[in-house]
Design a protein around this motif. Sequence first.
Motif, PDB file in Angstrom:
ATOM      1  N   VAL A   1      26.078  27.526  20.799  1.00 31.17           N
ATOM      2  CA  VAL A   1      24.595  28.049  19.087  1.00 31.17           C
ATOM      3  C   VAL A   1      24.401  26.321  18.978  1.00 31.17           C
ATOM      4  O   VAL A   1      24.721  26.449  17.995  1.00 31.17           O
ATOM      5  N   PRO A   2      23.611  26.342  19.762  1.00 30.58           N
ATOM      6  CA  PRO A   2      22.952  25.334  19.291  1.00 30.58           C
ATOM      7  C   PRO A   2      21.910  24.850  17.998  1.00 30.58           C
ATOM      8  O   PRO A   2      21.417  26.173  18.134  1.00 30.58           O
ATOM      9  N   LYS A   3      21.457  23.712  17.489  1.00 28.98           N
ATOM     10  CA  LYS A   3      20.622  23.314  16.546  1.00 28.98           C
ATOM     11  C   LYS A   3      20.601  24.431  15.948  1.00 28.98           C
ATOM     12  O   LYS A   3      19.928  24.916  15.195  1.00 28.98           O
ATOM     13  N   VAL A   4      21.575  25.056  15.022  1.00 27.54           N
ATOM     14  CA  VAL A   4      21.717  25.705  14.022  1.00 27.54           C
ATOM     15  C   VAL A   4      21.679  25.346  12.345  1.00 27.54           C
ATOM     16  O   VAL A   4      21.745  23.846  12.811  1.00 27.54           O
ATOM     17  N   ARG A   5      20.596  25.770  11.845  1.00 28.24           N
ATOM     18  CA  ARG A   5      20.260  25.124  10.672  1.00 28.24           C
ATOM     19  C   ARG A   5      20.701  25.197   9.458  1.00 28.24           C
ATOM     20  O   ARG A   5      21.065  24.397   8.294  1.00 28.24           O
ATOM     21  N   SER A   6      21.318  26.268   9.016  1.00 26.61           N
ATOM     22  CA  SER A   6      22.671  26.549   7.977  1.00 26.61           C
ATOM     23  C   SER A   6      23.572  28.371   8.761  1.00 26.61           C
ATOM     24  O   SER A   6      23.009  28.629  10.175  1.00 26.61           O
TER      25      SER A   6
ATOM     26  N   GLU B   1      22.820  18.814  14.912  1.00 21.54           N
ATOM     27  CA  GLU B   1      21.144  18.716  16.070  1.00 21.54           C
ATOM     28  C   GLU B   1      20.393  18.789  14.960  1.00 21.54           C
ATOM     29  O   GLU B   1      19.103  18.255  15.879  1.00 21.54           O
ATOM     30  N   GLU B   2      20.005  19.210  13.837  1.00 23.20           N
ATOM     31  CA  GLU B   2      18.924  19.731  12.988  1.00 23.20           C
ATOM     32  C   GLU B   2      19.456  19.240  11.903  1.00 23.20           C
ATOM     33  O   GLU B   2      20.191  19.676  11.176  1.00 23.20           O
ATOM     34  N   PRO B   3      18.573  18.039  10.800  1.00 26.88           N
ATOM     35  CA  PRO B   3      18.662  17.246  10.017  1.00 26.88           C
ATOM     36  C   PRO B   3      19.298  17.553   8.643  1.00 26.88           C
ATOM     37  O   PRO B   3      20.011  18.131   8.063  1.00 26.88           O
ATOM     38  N   ARG B   4      18.226  19.390   8.576  1.00 25.54           N
ATOM     39  CA  ARG B   4      19.286  20.659   7.966  1.00 25.54           C
ATOM     40  C   ARG B   4      20.808  20.472   7.917  1.00 25.54           C
ATOM     41  O   ARG B   4      20.721  20.640   6.588  1.00 25.54           O
ATOM     42  N   SER B   5      21.061  20.858   8.592  1.00 23.90           N
ATOM     43  CA  SER B   5      22.014  20.804   9.106  1.00 23.90           C
ATOM     44  C   SER B   5      22.935  20.505   8.007  1.00 23.90           C
ATOM     45  O   SER B   5      24.042  20.472   8.065  1.00 23.90           O
ATOM     46  N   LEU B   6      23.266  18.915   8.101  1.00 25.72           N
ATOM     47  CA  LEU B   6      23.906  18.241   6.963  1.00 25.72           C
ATOM     48  C   LEU B   6      23.877  18.557   5.759  1.00 25.72           C
ATOM     49  O   LEU B   6      24.108  18.287   5.313  1.00 25.72           O
TER      50      LEU B   6
ATOM     51  N   MET C   1      19.532  12.176  16.570  1.00 28.28           N
ATOM     52  CA  MET C   1      19.256  10.524  16.715  1.00 28.28           C
ATOM     53  C   MET C   1      18.010  10.897  17.197  1.00 28.28           C
ATOM     54  O   MET C   1      16.558  10.248  16.815  1.00 28.28           O
ATOM     55  N   ALA C   2      17.413  11.664  17.755  1.00 23.27           N
ATOM     56  CA  ALA C   2      15.896  12.357  18.200  1.00 23.27           C
ATOM     57  C   ALA C   2      14.851  12.400  17.331  1.00 23.27           C
ATOM     58  O   ALA C   2      14.121  12.310  17.038  1.00 23.27           O
ATOM     59  N   ALA C   3      15.988  13.982  16.240  1.00 19.98           N
ATOM     60  CA  ALA C   3      15.495  14.321  15.629  1.00 19.98           C
ATOM     61  C   ALA C   3      15.061  13.359  14.036  1.00 19.98           C
ATOM     62  O   ALA C   3      14.087  13.602  13.711  1.00 19.98           O
ATOM     63  N   LEU C   4      15.602  12.392  14.196  1.00 22.04           N
ATOM     64  CA  LEU C   4      15.648  11.258  13.077  1.00 22.04           C
ATOM     65  C   LEU C   4      14.527  10.132  13.687  1.00 22.04           C
ATOM     66  O   LEU C   4      13.997   9.321  12.536  1.00 22.04           O
ATOM     67  N   GLY C   5      14.466  10.280  14.643  1.00 23.31           N
ATOM     68  CA  GLY C   5      13.339   8.745  15.187  1.00 23.31           C
ATOM     69  C   GLY C   5      14.233   7.893  15.668  1.00 23.31           C
ATOM     70  O   GLY C   5      13.190   6.813  15.606  1.00 23.31           O
TER      71      GLY C   5
END
Length: 292
Positions: free
Chosen positions: A93-98, A131-136, A160-164
């Motif tokens: 499951v990619p790009k999980v946020r929480s 993959e999603e900054p929020r997940s950190l 990297m892409a999400a953070l620009g």
Amino acid sequence: MPVRSLLFVPGDAERKLSKADSTAADVLILDLEDSVSATQSTVARKLVRNYLLERPRANRRQRLWVRCKPVQDEGHLADLAAVVEGAPDAFLVPKVRSALDLQAFDHYVAALETQSGLPVGLIQAVPTLTEEPRSLLEAHTFAGGVPRMAGMSWGPIDLMAALGATTNRNVDGSFESLYAWARGITIVTARAAGVQPIDTISADYRDLEKLRAECVLSRTAGFTAKLAIHPDQVAVINDTFTPSDDEVAHARRVVEAFSIQGAGVVGLNGQMLDMPHLRQAREVLARAGLTH
């Protein structure tokens, strides 16, 4: 044998799918996400569904996972609905946020398992953290255990892409500090949740020496497996993540010493060992497919 290598296979590439099960990968990840264009999604879902149905669980030589679209993507439920009947061993499951994303995933899959006549809870989940900054910021939500979760990977390229950002590496090739931190968060979170930490891909699939070096660093850091994007990478990953004969022999001596001496601290070859050494020895044996 525990999982060591996980090979991505584009879900819309019929030729690659037909050849994939001849590889030595422990897991084939049939991809419905990044390697499949939007125009090919329907074709990919059909091919992946048929691939799974032609390989019933009882007859599988390899574990078959499916990488679906993210929970927040409108195509996520369509991916699940198309392939659950084939009983994949797990969804990546990619790009999980929480953990809330996996809880939503669990509800969807439970309904589809019931509809397909499968036991509820049969199919596992392996989220991709970072993959999603929020997940950190929300990584702690996975620590208590989440339904179906069997492993965890991470994604520095999407981060990297999400953070620009324009790169995630230092000049010497090592991960820049932010990404090294994200990598560490993944290992800690996976271990806290009691699931397998899986390292990300090595993009330069032609450079097998570089891959081997990355695998050594991954394993010493605590990862137990690595994703692959090319069949040529599988042998190196399997070799590096399999404990050597010397490691197994030492682990057996450690376990035997604790068994014979019956104490919390034992001596072996002039060294004092305590319970963390015993836990480490048992993990080496488990990774080698041994119980003692």
